[in-house]
Design an enzyme around this catalytic site. Sequence first.
Site, PDB file in Angstrom:
ATOM      1  N   ARG A 117       0.817  -1.218   0.000  1.00 56.53           N
ATOM      2  CA  ARG A 117       0.000   0.000   0.000  1.00 56.53           C
ATOM      3  C   ARG A 117       0.846   1.262   0.000  1.00 56.53           C
ATOM      4  O   ARG A 117       0.327   2.372   0.142  1.00 56.53           O
ATOM      5  CB  ARG A 117      -0.947   0.003   1.209  1.00 56.53           C
ATOM      6  CG  ARG A 117      -1.898  -1.173   1.233  1.00 56.53           C
ATOM      7  CD  ARG A 117      -2.707  -1.255  -0.052  1.00 56.53           C
ATOM      8  NE  ARG A 117      -3.445  -2.526  -0.162  1.00 56.53           N
ATOM      9  CZ  ARG A 117      -4.031  -2.939  -1.267  1.00 56.53           C
ATOM     10  NH1 ARG A 117      -3.963  -2.205  -2.364  1.00 56.53           N
ATOM     11  NH2 ARG A 117      -4.662  -4.083  -1.295  1.00 56.53           N
ATOM     12  N   HIS A 174       8.220  -6.787  -6.462  1.00 55.67           N
ATOM     13  CA  HIS A 174       6.980  -6.226  -6.985  1.00 55.67           C
ATOM     14  C   HIS A 174       6.793  -4.833  -6.399  1.00 55.67           C
ATOM     15  O   HIS A 174       6.873  -4.634  -5.185  1.00 55.67           O
ATOM     16  CB  HIS A 174       5.799  -7.122  -6.607  1.00 55.67           C
ATOM     17  CG  HIS A 174       4.560  -6.881  -7.417  1.00 55.67           C
ATOM     18  ND1 HIS A 174       3.943  -5.646  -7.510  1.00 55.67           N
ATOM     19  CD2 HIS A 174       3.805  -7.734  -8.167  1.00 55.67           C
ATOM     20  CE1 HIS A 174       2.877  -5.746  -8.287  1.00 55.67           C
ATOM     21  NE2 HIS A 174       2.772  -7.000  -8.694  1.00 55.67           N
ATOM     22  N   TYR A 206       1.194  -1.426  -4.950  1.00 61.42           N
ATOM     23  CA  TYR A 206       0.023  -1.203  -5.796  1.00 61.42           C
ATOM     24  C   TYR A 206      -0.303   0.287  -5.958  1.00 61.42           C
ATOM     25  O   TYR A 206      -0.940   0.691  -6.934  1.00 61.42           O
ATOM     26  CB  TYR A 206      -1.199  -1.919  -5.200  1.00 61.42           C
ATOM     27  CG  TYR A 206      -1.075  -3.420  -5.151  1.00 61.42           C
ATOM     28  CD1 TYR A 206      -0.657  -4.142  -6.267  1.00 61.42           C
ATOM     29  CD2 TYR A 206      -1.379  -4.121  -3.987  1.00 61.42           C
ATOM     30  CE1 TYR A 206      -0.559  -5.526  -6.219  1.00 61.42           C
ATOM     31  CE2 TYR A 206      -1.277  -5.500  -3.934  1.00 61.42           C
ATOM     32  CZ  TYR A 206      -0.859  -6.198  -5.052  1.00 61.42           C
ATOM     33  OH  TYR A 206      -0.747  -7.563  -5.003  1.00 61.42           O
ATOM     34  N   HIS A 228       2.784  -2.521 -12.001  1.00 64.27           N
ATOM     35  CA  HIS A 228       1.568  -2.275 -12.759  1.00 64.27           C
ATOM     36  C   HIS A 228       1.754  -0.937 -13.474  1.00 64.27           C
ATOM     37  O   HIS A 228       2.056   0.073 -12.827  1.00 64.27           O
ATOM     38  CB  HIS A 228       0.361  -2.193 -11.831  1.00 64.27           C
ATOM     39  CG  HIS A 228       0.042  -3.485 -11.150  1.00 64.27           C
ATOM     40  ND1 HIS A 228      -1.021  -3.618 -10.276  1.00 64.27           N
ATOM     41  CD2 HIS A 228       0.633  -4.710 -11.197  1.00 64.27           C
ATOM     42  CE1 HIS A 228      -1.075  -4.864  -9.825  1.00 64.27           C
ATOM     43  NE2 HIS A 228      -0.070  -5.542 -10.373  1.00 64.27           N
ATOM     44  N   GLU A 281       3.605  -5.260 -16.167  1.00 63.95           N
ATOM     45  CA  GLU A 281       2.690  -6.382 -15.967  1.00 63.95           C
ATOM     46  C   GLU A 281       1.445  -6.237 -16.845  1.00 63.95           C
ATOM     47  O   GLU A 281       0.894  -5.143 -16.990  1.00 63.95           O
ATOM     48  CB  GLU A 281       2.269  -6.466 -14.500  1.00 63.95           C
ATOM     49  CG  GLU A 281       1.371  -7.654 -14.198  1.00 63.95           C
ATOM     50  CD  GLU A 281       1.135  -7.861 -12.721  1.00 63.95           C
ATOM     51  OE1 GLU A 281       0.120  -8.493 -12.380  1.00 63.95           O
ATOM     52  OE2 GLU A 281       1.955  -7.391 -11.901  1.00 63.95           O
ATOM     53  N   ASP A 291       0.495 -11.990 -16.488  1.00 57.73           N
ATOM     54  CA  ASP A 291      -0.311 -12.502 -15.383  1.00 57.73           C
ATOM     55  C   ASP A 291      -1.453 -13.283 -16.018  1.00 57.73           C
ATOM     56  O   ASP A 291      -2.265 -12.711 -16.753  1.00 57.73           O
ATOM     57  CB  ASP A 291      -0.847 -11.357 -14.520  1.00 57.73           C
ATOM     58  CG  ASP A 291      -1.613 -11.855 -13.307  1.00 57.73           C
ATOM     59  OD1 ASP A 291      -2.646 -12.534 -13.495  1.00 57.73           O
ATOM     60  OD2 ASP A 291      -1.185 -11.578 -12.173  1.00 57.73           O
ATOM     61  N   HIS A 339      -4.952 -11.982 -15.259  1.00 57.98           N
ATOM     62  CA  HIS A 339      -5.193 -10.707 -15.922  1.00 57.98           C
ATOM     63  C   HIS A 339      -5.391 -10.888 -17.424  1.00 57.98           C
ATOM     64  O   HIS A 339      -6.297 -10.285 -18.013  1.00 57.98           O
ATOM     65  CB  HIS A 339      -4.022  -9.754 -15.686  1.00 57.98           C
ATOM     66  CG  HIS A 339      -3.821  -9.382 -14.257  1.00 57.98           C
ATOM     67  ND1 HIS A 339      -2.739  -8.631 -13.828  1.00 57.98           N
ATOM     68  CD2 HIS A 339      -4.555  -9.656 -13.142  1.00 57.98           C
ATOM     69  CE1 HIS A 339      -2.820  -8.452 -12.525  1.00 57.98           C
ATOM     70  NE2 HIS A 339      -3.902  -9.072 -12.087  1.00 57.98           N
ATOM     71  N   HIS A 395       3.265 -14.507 -13.886  1.00 53.25           N
ATOM     72  CA  HIS A 395       2.476 -14.689 -12.666  1.00 53.25           C
ATOM     73  C   HIS A 395       1.426 -15.744 -12.994  1.00 53.25           C
ATOM     74  O   HIS A 395       0.597 -15.534 -13.895  1.00 53.25           O
ATOM     75  CB  HIS A 395       1.785 -13.393 -12.255  1.00 53.25           C
ATOM     76  CG  HIS A 395       2.697 -12.366 -11.695  1.00 53.25           C
ATOM     77  ND1 HIS A 395       2.388 -11.024 -11.653  1.00 53.25           N
ATOM     78  CD2 HIS A 395       3.925 -12.473 -11.128  1.00 53.25           C
ATOM     79  CE1 HIS A 395       3.378 -10.358 -11.094  1.00 53.25           C
ATOM     80  NE2 HIS A 395       4.322 -11.219 -10.780  1.00 53.25           N
ATOM     81  N   ASP A 425     -10.291  -8.471 -11.749  1.00 52.61           N
ATOM     82  CA  ASP A 425      -8.985  -8.937 -11.266  1.00 52.61           C
ATOM     83  C   ASP A 425      -9.160  -9.597  -9.912  1.00 52.61           C
ATOM     84  O   ASP A 425      -8.954  -8.972  -8.875  1.00 52.61           O
ATOM     85  CB  ASP A 425      -8.015  -7.751 -11.180  1.00 52.61           C
ATOM     86  CG  ASP A 425      -6.632  -8.157 -10.673  1.00 52.61           C
ATOM     87  OD1 ASP A 425      -6.399  -9.365 -10.483  1.00 52.61           O
ATOM     88  OD2 ASP A 425      -5.796  -7.269 -10.457  1.00 52.61           O
ATOM     89  N   HIS A 453      -7.879 -13.191  -8.289  1.00 55.24           N
ATOM     90  CA  HIS A 453      -7.118 -14.414  -8.471  1.00 55.24           C
ATOM     91  C   HIS A 453      -7.790 -15.583  -7.756  1.00 55.24           C
ATOM     92  O   HIS A 453      -8.452 -15.407  -6.740  1.00 55.24           O
ATOM     93  CB  HIS A 453      -5.702 -14.241  -7.927  1.00 55.24           C
ATOM     94  CG  HIS A 453      -4.901 -13.190  -8.649  1.00 55.24           C
ATOM     95  ND1 HIS A 453      -3.550 -13.004  -8.418  1.00 55.24           N
ATOM     96  CD2 HIS A 453      -5.248 -12.289  -9.605  1.00 55.24           C
ATOM     97  CE1 HIS A 453      -3.117 -12.021  -9.198  1.00 55.24           C
ATOM     98  NE2 HIS A 453      -4.134 -11.574  -9.912  1.00 55.24           N
ATOM     99  N   GLU A 455       0.572 -16.136  -7.288  1.00 48.05           N
ATOM    100  CA  GLU A 455      -0.027 -15.053  -6.507  1.00 48.05           C
ATOM    101  C   GLU A 455      -1.464 -15.432  -6.145  1.00 48.05           C
ATOM    102  O   GLU A 455      -2.354 -14.600  -6.101  1.00 48.05           O
ATOM    103  CB  GLU A 455      -0.045 -13.754  -7.304  1.00 48.05           C
ATOM    104  CG  GLU A 455       1.310 -13.181  -7.640  1.00 48.05           C
ATOM    105  CD  GLU A 455       1.172 -11.900  -8.451  1.00 48.05           C
ATOM    106  OE1 GLU A 455       1.940 -10.975  -8.199  1.00 48.05           O
ATOM    107  OE2 GLU A 455       0.284 -11.832  -9.343  1.00 48.05           O
TER     108      GLU A 455
END
Length: 276
Positions: free
Chosen positions: A37, A67, A70, A107, A142, A176, A179, A211, A224, A226, A256
């Site tokens: 975050r 990674h 986000y 991203h 990604e 991904d 995705h 991913h 999105d 998973h 993930e």
Amino acid sequence: MFYIGCHLSFSKGYRAMGEQAHSIGANTFQFFTRSPRGGKAKALDLKDVEELKKLVDEYQFDHLLAHAPYTMNACSNKDYTREYAEEVMKDDLYRMSFFKNSLYNFHPGSHVGQGVEAGIDMIAGMLNRVLSPEQETIVLLETMAGKGTEIGRSFDELKAIIDQVDVKEKIGVCWDTCHLYDAGYDLVNDLEGVIEEFDQKIGLDKLYAIHINDSKNPFNSHKDRHEKIGQGSLGLDAFVRIINHPKLKHLPFYLETPNEIEGYKEEIELLKANRT
């Protein structure tokens, strides 16, 4: 070599991640360098870095992947958010410079109403300020599911970013599977077609990682969420084809899925059992 791993928590440090990955049968892994975050990363512990480097050699790990958080949005309509994205990437690339063959995934961002073209220009602009020919870490865009104003929902959008990047040898793509499927790329019924389209538009030499996630949503849903391997709309057979495809099988795969560590262990065992 079949490089398979998962996303691990960085909370206990570098060495702890290496030991945990090895304990579940992984030979690579992905992690956030800071909270997903956002915010500042912990001070770099060089002793802990060296401990992980020893484990990388001992356990024959490769392709460690960091990674980005986000909240990193290189094409935000707010100056401070774009500045934060650039600061984070610079700092993260320094941290990953200690590891050979390392990767850094992010991203691409959301244009929040400014338009795709403007967003692509801002993302490429940041990359041109951050990337250098001297760095070893490869930065990966990604593939995104296409919810809201996300950029990266198509190979065309990723190509448009890469076309503007000056140091092209340091930029690549991370698929991904959730995705891609949610974005309308039919990995279940037309894997060959998806691979061919990517190769024609971007080039398979730019695909560095995958991913590997099932999806809770149906094909082309532009969402999105998973799902565990074999328990979603893609299904196990699709993943068996992906991990064994001659044009993909050399790549590192990172889970993930919505799992705790024991669940990741079971999925790694499942995928290894289906590797030919």
